[in-house]
Design an enzyme around this catalytic site. Structure first.
Site, PDB file in Angstrom:
ATOM      1  N   GLY A 229      -3.230  -2.175   7.401  1.00 38.32           N
ATOM      2  CA  GLY A 229      -3.596  -3.571   7.199  1.00 38.32           C
ATOM      3  C   GLY A 229      -4.499  -3.746   5.995  1.00 38.32           C
TER       4      GLY A 229
ATOM      5  N   LYS B 160       0.825  -1.212   0.000  1.00 41.21           N
ATOM      6  CA  LYS B 160       0.000   0.000   0.000  1.00 41.21           C
ATOM      7  C   LYS B 160       0.862   1.266   0.000  1.00 41.21           C
ATOM      8  CE  LYS B 160      -2.337  -0.854   3.737  1.00 41.21           C
ATOM      9  NZ  LYS B 160      -1.629  -2.102   4.094  1.00 41.21           N
TER      10      LYS B 160
ATOM     11  N   LYS C  41      -1.226   8.813   6.829  1.00 45.62           N
ATOM     12  CA  LYS C  41      -1.317   7.450   7.351  1.00 45.62           C
ATOM     13  C   LYS C  41      -2.043   7.569   8.685  1.00 45.62           C
ATOM     14  CE  LYS C  41       0.097   2.987   7.749  1.00 45.62           C
ATOM     15  NZ  LYS C  41      -0.171   1.919   6.788  1.00 45.62           N
TER      16      LYS C  41
END
Length: 228
Positions: free
Chosen positions: A117, A17, A39
């Site tokens: 995740g 990612k 993030k």
């Protein structure tokens, strides 16, 4: 497009990612846009140091903002975010993340957000990454980690994204397993069963440092952001 960002999620953890988020930042910068990275939740960093993913986004972005907005929740243990938060005596709040995003969006033309995740990774006892994406309402870019099992993971993730009626930007395949059997056939299956567009297929290059738009990435013409 009225949205001021893209939400990068994955079929699992460790599928690339961050690499895709940096590539998207570079591509948007090449369009003359001022881009911020974000993030919302990171897990895994030495005390007092930036998480590796956060550092990569910070370096790539040309809109430098408060690190607490870039990464509102940072945990040292590389474990599931809700568990890391509980062990730190905290609770991850979507409202805190949304407020940080709003500040970034006010300073930049576009914000590229990297989830934590996979798509359904829990953030607290009730909410997960999918809930965060829905709260922000941004077009979703799905990173498919190309390895055994990716077909089911990708299809299930897309079904969940579609079920929430979230805006869809496209998907990117990332060769995370250089020993994957029959990669061409698996990619053909993904092209046949996932909604378009495919924004590209990244080669296996885990340590590549992207300083420009990679040749494997193509943004669709209708994915347009305006300057402020």
């Amino acid at each position: 497009m009225s949205a001021r960002g893209l939400f990068v999620t994955g079929t699992d953890t460790g599928v690339g990612k961050t690499r895709v988020a940096v590539a998207l930042i570079r591509a948007l910068q090449a369009q003359g846009l001022r881009v911020a990275g974000m993030k919302p939740v990171s897990a895994g960093s030495a005390p007092g140091e930036l998480n590796e993913d956060v550092a990569a986004l910070h370096e790539a972005a040309d809109v430098k903002t408060d690190l607490h907005d870039l990464n509102p929740y940072a945990f040292t243990e590389a474990i599931a975010p809700h568990i890391a938060a509980e062990r730190a005596g905290m609770r991850i709040e979507l409202g805190v993340i949304a407020a940080a995003y709003a500040r970034l969006a006010a300073a930049a033309d576009v914000v590229v957000i990297e989830g934590a995740g996979g798509w359904r990774t829990p953030l607290n006892e009730r909410e997960d990454i999918a809930d965060l994406a829905q709260a922000l309402g941004l077009p979703v870019v799905l990173v498919v980690g190309l390895r055994l099992g990716c077909l089911s993971h990708a299809r299930l993730t897309v079904e969940s994204i579609s079920g929430r009626q979230l805006p869809w930007a496209g998907w990117i395949g990332n060769h995370i397993d250089p020993q994957m059997a029959r990669p061409v056939e698996n990619l053909a299956t993904l092209h046949g069963c996932l909604p378009g567009p495919s924004l590209g297929v990244s080669p296996h290059a885990p340590h590549e440092r992207l300083t420009r738009v990679p040749q494997w990435l193509t943004l669709p013409r209708d994915l347009v952001f305006s300057k402020k």
